[in-house]
Each structure stands twice: as structure tokens, then as C-alpha cells.
Design a protein around this motif. Structure first.
Motif: not given
Ligand SMILES: CC(=O)SCCNC(=O)CCNC(=O)[C@H](O)C(C)(C)COP(=O)(O)OP(=O)(O)OC[C@H]1O[C@@H](n2cnc3c(N)ncnc32)[C@H](O)[C@@H]1OP(=O)(O)O
Ligand SMILES: O=C([O-])CC(=O)C(=O)O
Length: 376
Positions: A5, A222, A256, A258-259, A310
Motif C-alpha cells: 500500500k 474499525h 461501503i 465492510g470493504f 474485510n
Molecule cells: C476489522 C476492521 O477494522 S477492518 C476495517 C473495517 N472498516 C470498514 O469496513 C470501513 C470501510 N472501509 C474504509 O473506510 C477503509 O477501507 C479503511 C478505513 C478500512 C482503510 O482506509 P484507508 O487505508 O485510508 O483506505 P485506502 O487507502 O485503501 O483507500 C483508497 C481509496 O479507496 C476508497 N475506499 C476505501 N475503502 C472504501 C470503501 N469501503 N468504500 C468506498 N470507498 C472506499 C477510499 O475512499 C480511497 O479513495 P480516495 O483515494 O478517492 O480517497
């Protein structure tokens, strides 16, 4: 090997903030190990208590050690009366994660860790008591009954289900809870674990470390994502409806839940495991909606955004099929992750330096003092 990443920038992403012997995450884009053991082996062969022992004591227990450990945990399930009384005063509409946070904090008042030599006993008490805390409050607040907190089930996951439903869980449900607790147990320097380590680095007590971690896990970015994922899939009656809904959300640039993941680049290895169990549970309950809807969401997100499920996404349907109320999903995460958090606290204490990073300042260069009478 998968591309790693993007590092640097906001969120301390990719920056090494310490050393751990507990866990590797995404070393080849997707792997997960606890003390070198692959997550798929642990989920297939281990009991959660065995994994907690591994994390907390540094090695897998032998048969005698595991039997003794489980016996010890079973013996620690009784709630102190003062904690029961606090739980009975928390309103029905409180969020269960707030109940967990308060429960942990009150326990820290009643059974304070006054010396680090007590840490293992305090940790075991939390492992044993967290399922009791949440189910005691939930059933008192929602059904007006004071449950008997003892049960014959010796696993933490089975005990939780028995207290929640008032009957012994079937074998499949106890197995899925066991797998789920193993999958959620540990994940290197995730936000809540890092919060626990920051707290530990000030030489604070173990209940403060865990209370802070619970608050950090609560958010939808999270641990709270499993509840948010449930809210999402429940909106759709068919896979086609789910596809249409998701396309709209993506167009509106909505997150979204969970992704995606902060570390994994290709997939979260916990997803394939919990997905398989969710499918088994769907068959058991005769589901023809939630599981196919979840699968379609997974397909659409990968096709459109190369975003993968995830650990949280298929946990939503799996827990739902076992009759667990949505608002209790994240507290289950706490019941498990307390093992990882406290293993990190122990590790931090073994080789401690207060965690205190620096910041780049972007405020005003110099501000002239203005007496209060002269301010706008
Ligand atoms: C057990 C756990 O805690 S697992 C995590 C649980 N959390 C979630 O499922 C919440 C949804 N997911 C997210 O918000 C994020 O993917 C996180 C917080 C888990 C990780 O955040 P980051 O490391 O900042 O994500 P990353 O760098 O991969 O993002 C890249 C791009 O994809 C987008 N993206 C990442 N996840 C998502 C998602 N679930 N839905 C839509 N877009 C997304 C980001 O907005 C970003 O777009 P940008 O470049 O236009 O801003
Ligand atoms: O590692 C992370 O950032 C989040 C996660 O998957 C976890 O804590 O299980």
C-alpha cells in the motif's frame, strides 16, 4: 507478490511505530499469522482459549495447560454485585459498546490492577467476564430479567450464546463463535490496539488500556463496520437490488462498510473463512436473501473498485443467522480482541518507552496577544 500500500501521508500509514512478536498482517499482500501460526490453521484446528493462551503466554498450551486455563476462565464468570448494579442502571437505548466500555472501566474500579505482577489475572478476568457483562445488561435492559451468569458451556463463544438466548447453543453455532473469536483476536498495530499500547506506554493500568481500546474499536471505520455492514445488506431484498443500490452509493462516493483495508491489498484472509461459515449457517436457517445479497455485494465491489470484503462483512450475516442482535456484533469483537490488546500491553510493558510522536505545525507563525475587551 502483491504491491504494497501507499505509505506516508495521513494516518501514519505504513510507518513502523514499534516492534511486536505477536502478529504479521499482509506480509505478502494477504497473509495473517499469530506468533507465526497461519490464521487458516488456527481457525481450523484451535479453540479460542488456546489462541488467547498463545497470544498471552507466548506458546500453544499442552492439553493439561489448556484444560487448566479453561477451568480458570470458567471460574471467573461471576459478576460482582456492584457491577450488576451499575449495568442495571444503564438505559435500554445505550449502545452496547458504551456498556462494554463502562463495564470494563467499573471493573477497573472494583478489581484495580495495583501492580503489573497482577496483569495475567486481570486479563483472564476480562476474558471471562466480558460475555457476562454484555449479556447481563442486554437481557436486563430488554427483557427485565436478571440472568444466571453460570453455564455448563466451557467455551467463551458458547457461554455468550447460552447467556444471550437462555439455552445451550447447537454445535454449529458454538463452532462458528469459536472461529469468529479466533479471527478477531489479534491484528498487529490496528487503531484500537495502538490506542491500548499508547495508554500502556504511560505505565497506566490494564483496565484503562482496554477501556480506551474499546472506545477506539467502536467507530464504523474499525470494529463498528460489522454492524454497519448488517444495516447495508438488510436494505436489499434481492441480489439485483443490492447491485443497483451499491452502484448508486459508489456513484455518490459513499463509503461501503465492510470493504477495504488499511494494510491488505488483495484480500483479507479472514473473509474466506467467515464467508464459508456464513454459507453453512445460511443453509441451516434456509436463507435465500442475505447470503446471496452479500455475495453480490462482494462481486460488485471487486468488479467496480477492486475493493474486497474485510473481516467484518460476512460476519454480519453469520452473526445474524445465529440470532444475534446487530448492536451486539461489535461487543463480540471486544470479547475476542481483548486477548490481542492485552498481549500488546504486556509486550509494551516489557520494553517500554512512552509513545510520543511529533507533529508538523501548520498554525500561525506568531499571534499577537489581544486583551479580551478588544476582541471581535
Ligand atoms: C476489522 C476492521 O477494522 S477492518 C476495517 C473495517 N472498516 C470498514 O469496513 C470501513 C470501510 N472501509 C474504509 O473506510 C477503509 O477501507 C479503511 C478505513 C478500512 C482503510 O482506509 P484507508 O487505508 O485510508 O483506505 P485506502 O487507502 O485503501 O483507500 C483508497 C481509496 O479507496 C476508497 N475506499 C476505501 N475503502 C472504501 C470503501 N469501503 N468504500 C468506498 N470507498 C472506499 C477510499 O475512499 C480511497 O479513495 P480516495 O483515494 O478517492 O480517497
Ligand atoms: O488492522 C486494521 O487496521 C483493522 C483490522 O482489520 C483489525 O483490527 O482487525
Amino acid at each position: 507478490m502483491a504491491e504494497s500500500k501507499k505509505t506516508g501521508g495521513a494516518g501514519l500509514r505504513g510507518q513502523v511505530a514499534g516492534v511486536t512478536a505477536l502478529c504479521t498482517v499482509g506480509q505478502s499482500g494477504t497473509g495473517l499469522t499469530y506468533r507465526g501460526y497461519d490464521i487458516s490453521d488456527l481457525a481450523e484446528y484451535a479453540q479460542f482459549e488456546e489462541v488467547a493462551y498463545l497470544l498471552l503466554r507466548g506458546k500453544l498450551p499442552n492439553r493439561q495447560e489448556l484444560d487448566d486455563y479453561k477451568k480458570k476462565l470458567v471460574g471467573l464468570r461471576e459478576l460482582p454485585d456492584a457491577l450488576k448494579s451499575v449495568l442495571e442502571h444503564i438505559p435500554k437505548d445505550a449502545h452496547p459498546m458504551d456498556v462494554m466500555r463502562t463495564g470494563c472501566s467499573v471493573l477497573g474500579n472494583l478489581e484495580t490492577e495495583t501492580d503489573f505482577s497482577q496483569q495475567d489475572d486481570k486479563i483472564d478476568r476480562m476474558l471471562a467476564l466480558f460475555p457476562t457483562i454484555i449479556t447481563y445488561w442486554y437481557r436486563f435492559a430488554h427483557e427485565g430479567i436478571r440472568i444466571d451468569t453460570a453455564s455448563d458451556v466451557d467455551s467463551i463463544g458458547g457461554h455468550f450464546l447460552e447467556l444471550l438466548h437462555g439455552k445451550k447453543p447447537n454445535e454449529l453455532h458454538e463452532r462458528v463463535m469459536n472461529v469468529s473469536l479466533i479471527l478477531y483476536a489479534e491484528h498487529e498495530f490496528n487503531a484500537s490496539t495502538f490506542a491500548a499500547r499508547v495508554c500502556a506506554s504511560t505505565l497506566s493500568d490494564i483496565h484503562s488500556c482496554v477501556t480506551g481500546a474499546i472506545g477506539t474499536l467502536r467507530g464504523p471505520l474499525h470494529g463498528g463496520a460489522n454492524e454497519a455492514a448488517m444495516a447495508l445488506i438488510q436494505k436489499f431484498k434481492t441480489p439485483d437490488e443490492a447491485e443497483e443500490g451499491l452502484m448508486g452509493m459508489l456513484e455518490r462516493k459513499e463509503k461501503i462498510m465492510g470493504f477495504g483495508h488499511a494494510v491488505y491489498t488483495e484480500s483479507d484472509p479472514r473473509n474466506a473463512i467467515i464467508k464459508k461459515w456464513s454459507e453453512k449457517l445460511a443453509e441451516e436457517v434456509g436463507d435465500t436473501v442475505l447470503y446471496p445479497v452479500s455475495v453480490r455485494c462482494e462481486e460488485v465491489m471487486w468488479r467496480e473498485k477492486k475493493l474486497f470484503c474485510n473481516a467484518d462483512f460476512f460476519h454480519a450475516s453469520a452473526y445474524h443467522f445465529m440470532g444475534i442482535p446487530t448492536e451486539l456484533f461489535t461487543p463480540i469483537f471486544v470479547m475476542s480482541r481483548v486477548s490481542g490488546w492485552t498481549a500488546h500491553v504486556k509486550e509494551q510493558r516489557e520494553n517500554n518507552r512512552i509513545i510520543r510522536p511529533s507533529a508538523d505545525y501548520n498554525g500561525p507563525e506568531h499571534s499577537e496577544w489581544v486583551p479580551i475587551e478588544q476582541r471581535d
